[in-house]
Scaffold this active site. Sequence first.
Site, PDB file in Angstrom:
ATOM      1  N   SER A   1      29.419  38.398 -20.656  1.00  0.00           N
ATOM      2  CA  SER A   1      28.488  37.393 -21.155  1.00  0.00           C
ATOM      3  C   SER A   1      27.163  38.043 -21.496  1.00  0.00           C
ATOM      4  CB  SER A   1      28.248  36.300 -20.114  1.00  0.00           C
ATOM      5  OG  SER A   1      27.205  35.430 -20.520  1.00  0.00           O
TER       6      SER A   1
ATOM      7  N   TYR B   1      25.837  33.679 -11.703  1.00  0.00           N
ATOM      8  CA  TYR B   1      26.712  33.912 -12.870  1.00  0.00           C
ATOM      9  C   TYR B   1      26.333  35.223 -13.549  1.00  0.00           C
ATOM     10  CZ  TYR B   1      28.965  33.232 -17.406  1.00  0.00           C
ATOM     11  OH  TYR B   1      29.722  33.396 -18.539  1.00  0.00           O
TER      12      TYR B   1
END
Length: 248
Positions: free
Chosen positions: A143, A157
């Site tokens: 990501s 995250y």
Amino acid sequence: MSNKKLTGKVALVTGGSRGLGAAIAKRLAQDGADVALTYTSSPQKADEVVLAIETAGGRALAIHADSANAEAVKNAVTETVKTFGRLDILVNNAGIATLATIDEFSLDDFDRIIAVNIKGVFVATQEAVRHIGEGGRIIMIGSVNSDIMPFAGGSVYALTKGAIASFTRGLARDLGPRGITVNNIQPGPVDTDMNPAEGSFADTMRSMIALQRYGRSEEVADMVSYLASAEAGFVTGASLKIDGGFAA
């Protein structure tokens, strides 16, 4: 003889029943690969992906495997090899996103996101490289948030995706002598059912994107297709953003 660039190859896509994973599985099959995909809670959607691939003339297999369960992940690799006879491409796509500020993040949620986003990737990769030979490909779906976190609540995250970027670099060194490349794709905002391109949050995110739009799953799948191919034989250890300029 087929002139598709992945003819004769076998791919395993974790978390392949929907969103990015489904688009990746379909694209690799379109390129000629036989494709296995894992799913956790969406058997109907997994079957739909398999049907779409088979209808287009490809071969596909759906395997129930929670990426937090190490034995299930190992068995998915084993079943892929047993069914298709080999394994050439692993796409570590399965992942979850739990958002909360650090003082509100529960230990149970922490353990779960680590289990799926880091441990599951480690186990799938370790098991897959027992079968992948020279010319093989390991592709992470990381990501852009490993490099930029523009809102509160995403620290854990980001931690998991930063770990994937570092893991990619180390694996490239481990596996380079065996002719296996390892790369990390870092999507920015992409329109999926988990992150739809409509709504107030999406409007805020879109304002941060240079191209002023969300990405499409198929665009990420295009990048996977390139990295899985012989054309990308000299690309390894890289983290490649596909984010519309979100991190520019």
